[in-house]
Design a protein around this motif. Sequence first.
Motif, PDB file in Angstrom:
ATOM      1  N   MET A 144       0.829  -1.196   0.000  1.00 58.12           N
ATOM      2  CA  MET A 144       0.000   0.000   0.000  1.00 58.12           C
ATOM      3  C   MET A 144       0.867   1.251   0.000  1.00 58.12           C
ATOM      4  O   MET A 144       1.855   1.344   0.723  1.00 58.12           O
ATOM      5  CB  MET A 144      -0.915   0.016   1.223  1.00 58.12           C
ATOM      6  N   MET A 145       0.475   2.197  -0.820  1.00 57.58           N
ATOM      7  CA  MET A 145       1.084   3.522  -0.802  1.00 57.58           C
ATOM      8  C   MET A 145      -0.029   4.534  -0.621  1.00 57.58           C
ATOM      9  O   MET A 145      -1.153   4.324  -1.068  1.00 57.58           O
ATOM     10  CB  MET A 145       1.867   3.795  -2.086  1.00 57.58           C
ATOM     11  N   PHE A 146       0.290   5.609   0.058  1.00 59.31           N
ATOM     12  CA  PHE A 146      -0.705   6.613   0.382  1.00 59.31           C
ATOM     13  C   PHE A 146      -0.252   7.957  -0.157  1.00 59.31           C
ATOM     14  O   PHE A 146       0.930   8.280  -0.158  1.00 59.31           O
ATOM     15  CB  PHE A 146      -0.889   6.719   1.902  1.00 59.31           C
ATOM     16  N   TRP A 147      -1.219   8.757  -0.548  1.00 55.26           N
ATOM     17  CA  TRP A 147      -0.947  10.131  -0.958  1.00 55.26           C
ATOM     18  C   TRP A 147      -1.700  11.089  -0.041  1.00 55.26           C
ATOM     19  O   TRP A 147      -2.907  10.940   0.179  1.00 55.26           O
ATOM     20  CB  TRP A 147      -1.360  10.358  -2.409  1.00 55.26           C
ATOM     21  N   TYR A 148      -0.939  12.059   0.483  1.00 51.94           N
ATOM     22  CA  TYR A 148      -1.500  13.060   1.387  1.00 51.94           C
ATOM     23  C   TYR A 148      -1.312  14.444   0.792  1.00 51.94           C
ATOM     24  O   TYR A 148      -0.397  14.692   0.011  1.00 51.94           O
ATOM     25  CB  TYR A 148      -0.796  13.035   2.746  1.00 51.94           C
ATOM     26  N   ALA A 165      -5.739   9.526  -1.079  1.00 53.51           N
ATOM     27  CA  ALA A 165      -6.118   8.214  -1.591  1.00 53.51           C
ATOM     28  C   ALA A 165      -5.102   7.170  -1.158  1.00 53.51           C
ATOM     29  O   ALA A 165      -3.970   7.490  -0.791  1.00 53.51           O
ATOM     30  CB  ALA A 165      -6.222   8.243  -3.113  1.00 53.51           C
ATOM     31  N   THR A 166      -5.547   5.945  -1.240  1.00 52.58           N
ATOM     32  CA  THR A 166      -4.701   4.790  -0.976  1.00 52.58           C
ATOM     33  C   THR A 166      -4.512   4.042  -2.284  1.00 52.58           C
ATOM     34  O   THR A 166      -5.497   3.759  -2.991  1.00 52.58           O
ATOM     35  CB  THR A 166      -5.365   3.858   0.049  1.00 52.58           C
ATOM     36  N   GLY A 218      -1.910  -3.036  -8.624  1.00 48.10           N
ATOM     37  CA  GLY A 218      -2.783  -3.939  -9.347  1.00 48.10           C
ATOM     38  C   GLY A 218      -4.259  -3.680  -9.186  1.00 48.10           C
ATOM     39  O   GLY A 218      -5.088  -4.455  -9.682  1.00 48.10           O
ATOM     40  N   SER A 219      -4.617  -2.618  -8.505  1.00 52.48           N
ATOM     41  CA  SER A 219      -6.039  -2.302  -8.367  1.00 52.48           C
ATOM     42  C   SER A 219      -6.243  -0.799  -8.408  1.00 52.48           C
ATOM     43  O   SER A 219      -5.279  -0.027  -8.322  1.00 52.48           O
ATOM     44  CB  SER A 219      -6.600  -2.883  -7.071  1.00 52.48           C
ATOM     45  N   GLU A 220      -7.479  -0.388  -8.529  1.00 48.73           N
ATOM     46  CA  GLU A 220      -7.799   1.029  -8.555  1.00 48.73           C
ATOM     47  C   GLU A 220      -7.528   1.654  -7.187  1.00 48.73           C
ATOM     48  O   GLU A 220      -7.739   1.032  -6.150  1.00 48.73           O
ATOM     49  CB  GLU A 220      -9.278   1.224  -8.897  1.00 48.73           C
ATOM     50  N   ALA A 221      -7.101   2.891  -7.214  1.00 48.25           N
ATOM     51  CA  ALA A 221      -6.882   3.601  -5.954  1.00 48.25           C
ATOM     52  C   ALA A 221      -8.216   3.865  -5.254  1.00 48.25           C
ATOM     53  O   ALA A 221      -9.257   3.988  -5.910  1.00 48.25           O
ATOM     54  CB  ALA A 221      -6.154   4.915  -6.219  1.00 48.25           C
ATOM     55  N   THR A 222      -8.151   3.941  -3.953  1.00 55.30           N
ATOM     56  CA  THR A 222      -9.332   4.245  -3.144  1.00 55.30           C
ATOM     57  C   THR A 222      -9.226   5.687  -2.656  1.00 55.30           C
ATOM     58  O   THR A 222      -8.269   6.024  -1.958  1.00 55.30           O
ATOM     59  CB  THR A 222      -9.429   3.303  -1.934  1.00 55.30           C
ATOM     60  N   TYR A 223     -10.224   6.497  -3.014  1.00 55.98           N
ATOM     61  CA  TYR A 223     -10.166   7.923  -2.721  1.00 55.98           C
ATOM     62  C   TYR A 223     -10.988   8.266  -1.479  1.00 55.98           C
ATOM     63  O   TYR A 223     -12.054   7.697  -1.244  1.00 55.98           O
ATOM     64  CB  TYR A 223     -10.680   8.732  -3.921  1.00 55.98           C
ATOM     65  N   GLU A 224     -10.485   9.215  -0.730  1.00 56.05           N
ATOM     66  CA  GLU A 224     -11.187   9.711   0.448  1.00 56.05           C
ATOM     67  C   GLU A 224     -12.260  10.708   0.018  1.00 56.05           C
ATOM     68  O   GLU A 224     -12.259  11.223  -1.104  1.00 56.05           O
ATOM     69  CB  GLU A 224     -10.206  10.378   1.408  1.00 56.05           C
ATOM     70  N   SER A 225     -13.175  10.948   0.946  1.00 57.77           N
ATOM     71  CA  SER A 225     -14.252  11.894   0.677  1.00 57.77           C
ATOM     72  C   SER A 225     -13.675  13.256   0.302  1.00 57.77           C
ATOM     73  O   SER A 225     -12.772  13.774   0.975  1.00 57.77           O
ATOM     74  CB  SER A 225     -15.131  12.021   1.922  1.00 57.77           C
ATOM     75  N   GLY A 226     -14.179  13.810  -0.774  1.00 56.96           N
ATOM     76  CA  GLY A 226     -13.713  15.117  -1.225  1.00 56.96           C
ATOM     77  C   GLY A 226     -12.647  15.056  -2.290  1.00 56.96           C
ATOM     78  O   GLY A 226     -12.261  16.105  -2.827  1.00 56.96           O
ATOM     79  N   VAL A 230      -4.319   8.362  16.428  1.00 51.77           N
ATOM     80  CA  VAL A 230      -4.845   7.061  16.785  1.00 51.77           C
ATOM     81  C   VAL A 230      -4.734   6.203  15.537  1.00 51.77           C
ATOM     82  O   VAL A 230      -5.338   6.502  14.506  1.00 51.77           O
ATOM     83  CB  VAL A 230      -6.294   7.145  17.278  1.00 51.77           C
ATOM     84  N   ASP A 231      -3.940   5.193  15.639  1.00 53.08           N
ATOM     85  CA  ASP A 231      -3.572   4.376  14.490  1.00 53.08           C
ATOM     86  C   ASP A 231      -4.492   3.164  14.415  1.00 53.08           C
ATOM     87  O   ASP A 231      -4.372   2.231  15.202  1.00 53.08           O
ATOM     88  CB  ASP A 231      -2.109   3.954  14.636  1.00 53.08           C
ATOM     89  N   SER A 232      -5.412   3.199  13.454  1.00 52.75           N
ATOM     90  CA  SER A 232      -6.382   2.110  13.316  1.00 52.75           C
ATOM     91  C   SER A 232      -5.921   1.070  12.299  1.00 52.75           C
ATOM     92  O   SER A 232      -6.690   0.220  11.883  1.00 52.75           O
ATOM     93  CB  SER A 232      -7.739   2.683  12.892  1.00 52.75           C
ATOM     94  N   GLY A 233      -4.701   1.155  11.909  1.00 52.36           N
ATOM     95  CA  GLY A 233      -4.179   0.255  10.885  1.00 52.36           C
ATOM     96  C   GLY A 233      -3.354   1.058   9.926  1.00 52.36           C
ATOM     97  O   GLY A 233      -2.478   1.811  10.335  1.00 52.36           O
ATOM     98  N   ASP A 234      -3.666   0.938   8.650  1.00 56.07           N
ATOM     99  CA  ASP A 234      -2.854   1.640   7.675  1.00 56.07           C
ATOM    100  C   ASP A 234      -3.256   3.100   7.482  1.00 56.07           C
ATOM    101  O   ASP A 234      -2.434   3.939   7.164  1.00 56.07           O
ATOM    102  CB  ASP A 234      -2.953   0.919   6.324  1.00 56.07           C
ATOM    103  N   LYS A 235      -4.504   3.405   7.711  1.00 62.02           N
ATOM    104  CA  LYS A 235      -4.984   4.749   7.409  1.00 62.02           C
ATOM    105  C   LYS A 235      -4.748   5.644   8.615  1.00 62.02           C
ATOM    106  O   LYS A 235      -5.213   5.381   9.702  1.00 62.02           O
ATOM    107  CB  LYS A 235      -6.476   4.717   7.069  1.00 62.02           C
ATOM    108  N   LEU A 236      -3.996   6.700   8.420  1.00 64.15           N
ATOM    109  CA  LEU A 236      -3.700   7.636   9.502  1.00 64.15           C
ATOM    110  C   LEU A 236      -4.561   8.885   9.351  1.00 64.15           C
ATOM    111  O   LEU A 236      -4.694   9.411   8.257  1.00 64.15           O
ATOM    112  CB  LEU A 236      -2.226   8.038   9.478  1.00 64.15           C
ATOM    113  N   THR A 237      -5.124   9.326  10.447  1.00 68.16           N
ATOM    114  CA  THR A 237      -5.895  10.567  10.460  1.00 68.16           C
ATOM    115  C   THR A 237      -5.136  11.573  11.317  1.00 68.16           C
ATOM    116  O   THR A 237      -5.028  11.411  12.528  1.00 68.16           O
ATOM    117  CB  THR A 237      -7.302  10.338  11.029  1.00 68.16           C
ATOM    118  N   PHE A 238      -4.628  12.590  10.660  1.00 66.93           N
ATOM    119  CA  PHE A 238      -3.846  13.595  11.357  1.00 66.93           C
ATOM    120  C   PHE A 238      -4.759  14.646  11.959  1.00 66.93           C
ATOM    121  O   PHE A 238      -5.696  15.115  11.317  1.00 66.93           O
ATOM    122  CB  PHE A 238      -2.864  14.275  10.400  1.00 66.93           C
ATOM    123  N   GLY A 239      -4.451  15.024  13.193  1.00 65.49           N
ATOM    124  CA  GLY A 239      -5.125  16.150  13.822  1.00 65.49           C
ATOM    125  C   GLY A 239      -4.373  17.422  13.511  1.00 65.49           C
ATOM    126  O   GLY A 239      -3.549  17.479  12.602  1.00 65.49           O
TER     127      GLY A 239
END
Lengths: 111, 108
Positions: A31-35, A47-48, A52-60, B90-99
């Motif tokens: 997994m790679m993440f973009w912030y 997004a994450t 090999g699969s489509e990226a998963t986008y966060e709300s917005g 608070v680390d729930s796994g891979d997804k991090l939520t920054f304050g």
Amino acid sequence: SAVISQKPSRDICQRGTSLTIQCQVDSQVTMMFWYRQQPGQSLTLIATANQGSEATYESGFVIDKFPISRPNLTFSTLTVSNLSPEDSSIYLCSVVLATQYFGPGTRLTVL
Amino acid sequence: LAKTTQPISMDSYEGQEVNITCSHNNIATNDYITWYQQFPSQGPRFIIQGYKTKVTNEVASLFIPADRKSSTLSLPRVSLSDTAVYYCLVDSGDKLTFGTGTRLAVRP
């Protein structure tokens, strides 16, 4: 640990153009993440990207605006399309290897 | 996702111990508490992670009470180079939520 590099480190772009940011990791990761980090603000997940699969986008965030490629386990690109001044931010990629590691970021300024 | 609350800013002097407290009232059973440090123009850097009680590494300690609804990052004898933004997550796994983070300013 992981060593992450990003290209470019910074860029200045004109409104309406696009910028593609590259992220290279020295380890194979699932997994790679973009912030995004807007000036003076905290980080927001865009997004994450799994290989090999489509990226998963966060709300917005939508694929048309932020298309992502993940061709292999060590590389990803994020494109910011149809740029506007509101897109001026730092864009960071990150990976998880025991803990989450971040790249140095790409500073984008849109004129 | 669990939200975190931490002070927006703190000031300290070189050589002092700095304690930054974070509240995370709705932390879930499987969540870990992680702290990151970010310098200007750099990506966040992992400092320490814990689940409960006390964790110590070469740069910091993390204190977590039994109810896990808060945590305290302790930086011993800070120096000017510790001036940075510190994020509690608070680390729930891979997804991090920054304050919003805590902006620490260390003065001579």
